[in-house]
Scaffold this motif. Structure first.
Motif, PDB file in Angstrom:
ATOM      1  N   ALA A 135      63.403  33.850  53.911  1.00  0.00           N
ATOM      2  CA  ALA A 135      63.602  33.745  52.467  1.00  0.00           C
ATOM      3  C   ALA A 135      63.042  34.961  51.748  1.00  0.00           C
ATOM      4  CB  ALA A 135      62.940  32.477  51.941  1.00  0.00           C
ATOM      5  N   THR A 151      69.181  30.502  52.679  1.00  0.00           N
ATOM      6  CA  THR A 151      67.999  29.663  52.506  1.00  0.00           C
ATOM      7  C   THR A 151      67.886  29.258  51.050  1.00  0.00           C
ATOM      8  OG1 THR A 151      66.854  30.898  54.251  1.00  0.00           O
ATOM      9  CG2 THR A 151      65.506  29.514  52.821  1.00  0.00           C
ATOM     10  N   CYS A 177      65.839  28.485  47.955  1.00  0.00           N
ATOM     11  CA  CYS A 177      64.488  28.860  47.520  1.00  0.00           C
ATOM     12  C   CYS A 177      64.041  28.095  46.275  1.00  0.00           C
ATOM     13  CB  CYS A 177      64.435  30.360  47.236  1.00  0.00           C
ATOM     14  SG  CYS A 177      64.841  31.384  48.671  1.00  0.00           S
TER      15      CYS A 177
END
Length: 282
Positions: A20, A273, A275
């Motif tokens: 990330a 990803t 976040c």
């Protein structure tokens, strides 16, 4: 503008990186029903990211959802990292594809297939709507804009698949990473530069992309350019049918774009990803 804001699910996703905050961020509004284009554009400008997407029910019965893709100043018919990030978010929110093999995204460029590939998502590169060598005056302009001798350009081609990219091939990744472009000479050109890594490592090519505006911006990782570059380089025999491109290195990112040619398709994939997850008033 939308006169009665309502709470809508919202994610911010990092695309094209295994870790990330090392790829390219994307804002995704999961339920954009009732929003007009002016509201979408205003919000995309406010997020201050390279792109923001808005998910809507599909109009084409073959599609799973419809996406509208906005930069801070305009709407795109197609873009790569918004495609992967939107599909990732749609699936994470419980979306179930109509087909067992693919997610089908509807966008301004038509229908785009997305598949799961070794733990990543990958989209089928859309056809190039303009694919031809640049003329000699433009080639000279590109050399000046990139601050390199014209002889360093191995090849240059229009690679239009929504965004109007020009691809520039250099002899090595080191040459790509050493570029210091001149934004004045670049003008309104969207330019992507790619060169091979000659000493091994986890990537076969290095990519940088430059986007015009009030001030020229370097994009961290660019799916649409990588899609066009893959079709160009694989088709001309300059790249193998499976390779990995690194992008964002000079920006402190670690973007990795996984390219695979299968039959008549070129698949462009990467990891995503989530976040940030919550709601937004729109």
């Amino acid at each position: 503008m939308n006169p009665t804001p309502s709470s809508r699910p919202f994610h911010q996703v990092d695309v094209f990186a295994g870790n990330a905050y090392r790829g390219n961020p994307l804002a995704v509004v999961l339920d954009a029903h009732g929003l007009d284009a002016a509201t979408m554009q205003h919000f995309a400008n406010w997020t201050n990211l390279s792109e923001t997407t808005f998910l809507l029910p599909a109009e084409d019965p073959r599609a799973d959802y419809n996406v509208r893709i906005f930069t801070g100043s305009e709407e795109f018919p197609f873009a790569g990292h918004p495609t992967l990030g939107s599909a990732h978010t749609w699936l994470q929110a419980g979306g179930v594809p109509k087909s067992s093999g693919f997610v089908v995204q509807e966008c301004g460029a038509g229908l785009v297939r997305i598949k799961r590939d070794a733990g990543r998502l990958a989209f089928a590169a859309p056809p190039l709507t303009r694919f031809e060598a640049v003329d000699e005056p433009l080639r000279r302009q590109l050399a000046v804009a990139l601050g390199i001798p014209a002889g360093d350009i191995v090849d240059a081609s229009w690679l239009v698949n929504g965004p109007e990219w020009i691809g520039v091939l250099l002899g090595s990744a080191d040459q790509v990473m050493a570029l210091v472009p001149d934004p004045v000479a670049m003008g309104n050109l969207k330019v992507g530069v790619i060169g091979p890594h000659l000493s091994g490592g986890d990537a076969d090519f290095e990519v940088r992309t430059f986007i015009p505006g009030d001030a020229m911006v370097e994009d961290p990782v660019t799916g649409s350019f990588n899609a066009g570059a893959a079709q160009w380089l694989i088709g001309s025999g300059r790249a193998p049918r499976r390779y990995v491109a690194a992008q964002g290195t000079v920006l402190g990112r670690a973007g990795r774009v996984h390219v695979t040619a299968e039959d008549d398709d070129v698949w462009v994939g990467g990891e995503s990803t989530t976040c940030i997850q919550g709601t937004v008033l729109l």
